[in-house]
Design a protein around this motif. Structure first.
Motif, PDB file in Angstrom:
ATOM      1  N   GLN A   7      99.150  71.965 -16.996  1.00  0.00           N
ATOM      2  CA  GLN A   7      98.725  70.827 -17.799  1.00  0.00           C
ATOM      3  C   GLN A   7      99.162  69.514 -17.159  1.00  0.00           C
ATOM      4  O   GLN A   7      98.370  68.566 -17.052  1.00  0.00           O
ATOM      5  CB  GLN A   7      99.322  70.929 -19.207  1.00  0.00           C
ATOM      6  N   HIS A  36      90.054  71.011 -20.004  1.00  0.00           N
ATOM      7  CA  HIS A  36      90.750  71.897 -20.936  1.00  0.00           C
ATOM      8  C   HIS A  36      92.264  71.718 -20.828  1.00  0.00           C
ATOM      9  O   HIS A  36      92.971  71.665 -21.851  1.00  0.00           O
ATOM     10  CB  HIS A  36      90.365  73.349 -20.666  1.00  0.00           C
ATOM     11  N   ALA A  39      93.246  68.328 -22.326  1.00  0.00           N
ATOM     12  CA  ALA A  39      93.075  68.367 -23.781  1.00  0.00           C
ATOM     13  C   ALA A  39      94.172  69.202 -24.441  1.00  0.00           C
ATOM     14  O   ALA A  39      94.701  68.837 -25.504  1.00  0.00           O
ATOM     15  CB  ALA A  39      91.699  68.928 -24.133  1.00  0.00           C
ATOM     16  N   SER A  40      94.554  70.317 -23.821  1.00  0.00           N
ATOM     17  CA  SER A  40      95.606  71.154 -24.402  1.00  0.00           C
ATOM     18  C   SER A  40      96.951  70.443 -24.347  1.00  0.00           C
ATOM     19  O   SER A  40      97.771  70.578 -25.271  1.00  0.00           O
ATOM     20  CB  SER A  40      95.681  72.507 -23.682  1.00  0.00           C
ATOM     21  N   GLU A  42      97.309  67.177 -24.574  1.00  0.00           N
ATOM     22  CA  GLU A  42      97.238  66.173 -25.638  1.00  0.00           C
ATOM     23  C   GLU A  42      97.440  66.810 -27.005  1.00  0.00           C
ATOM     24  O   GLU A  42      98.077  66.207 -27.887  1.00  0.00           O
ATOM     25  CB  GLU A  42      95.898  65.437 -25.556  1.00  0.00           C
ATOM     26  N   ARG A  43      96.934  68.020 -27.179  1.00  0.00           N
ATOM     27  CA  ARG A  43      97.166  68.725 -28.454  1.00  0.00           C
ATOM     28  C   ARG A  43      98.646  69.038 -28.631  1.00  0.00           C
ATOM     29  O   ARG A  43      99.191  68.909 -29.740  1.00  0.00           O
ATOM     30  CB  ARG A  43      96.331  70.002 -28.518  1.00  0.00           C
ATOM     31  N   GLU A  44      99.294  69.458 -27.568  1.00  0.00           N
ATOM     32  CA  GLU A  44     100.727  69.769 -27.656  1.00  0.00           C
ATOM     33  C   GLU A  44     101.535  68.537 -28.025  1.00  0.00           C
ATOM     34  O   GLU A  44     102.521  68.612 -28.761  1.00  0.00           O
ATOM     35  CB  GLU A  44     101.228  70.334 -26.315  1.00  0.00           C
ATOM     36  N   ALA A  46     100.260  65.873 -29.537  1.00  0.00           N
ATOM     37  CA  ALA A  46      99.687  65.300 -30.764  1.00  0.00           C
ATOM     38  C   ALA A  46      99.270  63.844 -30.590  1.00  0.00           C
ATOM     39  O   ALA A  46      99.353  63.046 -31.529  1.00  0.00           O
ATOM     40  CB  ALA A  46     100.680  65.426 -31.921  1.00  0.00           C
ATOM     41  N   PRO A  48      96.569  61.192 -27.738  1.00  0.00           N
ATOM     42  CA  PRO A  48      95.814  61.082 -26.485  1.00  0.00           C
ATOM     43  C   PRO A  48      96.663  60.482 -25.375  1.00  0.00           C
ATOM     44  O   PRO A  48      97.484  59.591 -25.605  1.00  0.00           O
ATOM     45  CB  PRO A  48      94.644  60.161 -26.854  1.00  0.00           C
TER      46      PRO A  48
END
Length: 364
Positions: A7, A36, A39-40, A42-44, A46, A48
Motif C-alpha cells: 500500500q 486498489h 484505496a485500501s 485510505e480505508r485503513e 479513514a 483520503p
C-alpha cells in the motif's frame, strides 16, 4: 488498522510519478492494482490521501504521512538487503540522479556495464542541476546520486569525507575549435585565452570556472551565457568563442573541437552515494562496487590524467553493515581519474532546468 508495504509503495509511486498509470508502469503492475492498493490504504486510515487530478497530489493528511511512508519503505528495503546479502543475490530498481555532464559523459557507459554485470538490478536515471540532484536524494525522489564534491561529514571536531564511493577525479579542460591557434598545444593557460570570447553555461560548473579565473588572477566576464550543454558545444563549433568543460564531457566532443589540459589545474570529485538520513537501497552497494571496478579497469593512462588511478581494493569499501551510514564516513572507494578517448558524440539529453527529467533506463 493494518497498513502494509505494498500500500505504501503504491501511494509513494503515485506521488512520485504524478499519476496512477505512471505509477503502474513504475511498479510493473496494473493500474487497477495501484488504485486498489491506494484505496485500501485510505480505508485503513479513514481519510483520503490523494487528490485525483492531473497530476495527482497529496491531501493535507497525505503530505503529513509522506515522509513516514518513505522511511517505512526504506526500512523494508534494508530488510531485503540483509536477506539478499545472506543469499548472495541482489535485485531491484534504483533511481539514480546526476547532473547533465555526468548523465551524458559517464552514466551511459555505466548503464551498459551494469546491464551486463548486475542484470537483476534496474537503474533509472534522473537528470537535474546540482541543487535538484541533492534535493531529490534527500527527499526520497531518488535512491542514489552521483554528487559533485559532496560536503564532508562532521565527525567529532574534524570533518571527514562523506559516505559514498568516489568514482572519479574529473579535471577541467579548455574547449577550442580545432583550427584555433592553440589547438595543437599540449597545455593551455587561461591567460592565453584572454582575447577569445568566453562562453559559459550555468549547468557546466560556473562556480568552479570562476575559481579557475580567480586562481589565474583574471576577471570572470563571459560574453555569452547559454543553458544547454549542446548549445555551448555548438557555439564553440561555430567559432563564437571558447569555454571550459570537465574531462567527463570528452565523449560528447565532436571531431572539429579539441579538449586540452588547462592551467591553473583544478578538478572535481564524482561520488556515488545514497541519502544521509535514510537507509540506502539494498542494491546501491553492488552498483557502486561494480562501477569502481569497471572504471579502474577501463581507465586510460594518458597525459590527461592528473593523478594515477589506484587499483580497486575491497578494503576501500564500507562493510555491508555500515555502507551508506554516517558511521562509514571515513570510507571511500577508489578514485580514478578521467582520461577518456574521443568518440563521436551522442545526442545530448534536452530539458528545462527546475523540472525532474527522467533520462535513461537500464533494465533487465
Amino acid at each position: 488498522m493494518s497498513v502494509n508495504i505494498p500500500q505504501l509503495r503504491a501511494f509513494l509511486a503515485v506521488v512520485d510519478t504524478g499519476g496512477f498509470s505512471a505509477a503502474a508502469a513504475e511498479l510493473g503492475i496494473s493500474q487497477s492494482a495501484v488504485s486498489h492498493a491506494v484505496a485500501s490504504l485510505e480505508r485503513e486510515l479513514a481519510a483520503p490521501l490523494l487528490v485525483r487530478a492531473t497530476p495527482a497530489r497529496t491531501t493535507a493528511l497525505g503530505e503529513r504521512i509522506l515522509p513516514h511512508a518513505r522511511v517505512a519503505l526504506s526500512a523494508a528495503r534494508s530488510v531485503e538487503r540483509i536477506a539478499a546479502e545472506a543469499t548472495d543475490t541482489m535485485k531491484g530498481t534504483v533511481r539514480l540522479a546526476a547532473t547533465p555532464t555526468v548523465c551524458q559523459g559517464l552514466i551511459p557507459g555505466l548503464l551498459r556495464h551494469w546491464r551486463a554485470d548486475q542484470p537483476r538490478i534496474t537503474v533509472r536515471v534522473f537528470e537535474g542541476d546540482s541543487a535538484e540532484v541533492s534535493g531529490w536524494l534527500e527527499d526520497g525522489t531518488t535512491d542514489a546520486a552521483v554528487l559533485i564534491d559532496p560536503p564532508p561529514a562532521a565527525t567529532g571536531s574534524c570533518p571527514q569525507p562523506g559516505p559514498g564511493i568516489q568514482l572519479a577525479v574529473d579535471g577541467y579542460r579548455a574547449l577550442l575549435p580545432r583550427d584555433h591557434p592553440l589547438a595543437d598545444e599540449p597545455l593551455v593557460h587561461l591567460h592565453d585565452l584572454e582575447d577569445d570570447p568566453f562562453l559559459i553555461s550555468p549547468n557546466s560548473c560556473e562556480a568552479r570556472i570562476r575559481t579557475i579565473h580567480s586562481l589565474a588572477g583574471l576577471r570572470f566576464s563571459p560574453t555569452h551565457r547559454v543553458r544547454d550543454l549542446a548549445t555551448l558545444i555548438s557555439m564553440v563549433q561555430a567559432g563564437i568563442g571558447v569555454t571550459v568543460l570537465s574531462e567527463v564531457s570528452r565523449s560528447l566532443i565532436p571531431p572539429d573541437l579539441v579538449l586540452l589540459p588547462l592551467e591553473p589545474q583544478t578538478s572535481r570529485r564524482l561520488v556515488l552515494t545514497g541519502p544521509h538520513a535514510r537507509p540506502w537501497h539494498p542494491a546501491i552497494r553492488a552498483l557502486a562496487e561494480s562501477a569502481v571496478g569497471h572504471l579502474a579497469r577501463s581507465a586510460c593512462r594518458s597525459p590527461l590524467v592528473e593523478e594515477e588511478a589506484a587499483p580497486p581494493s575491497s578494503a576501500a569499501f564500507p562493510s555491508a553493515s555500515s555502507f551508506g551510514s554516517s558511521a562509514s564516513a571515513s570510507s571511500f572507494g577508489t578514485a580514478s581519474s578521467f582520461a577518456s578517448t574521443p568518440s563521436s558524440p551522442p545526442s545530448p539529453a534536452q530539458g528545462s532546468p527546475g523540472r525532474l527529467k527522467e533520462g535513461q533506463e537500464q533494465g533487465v
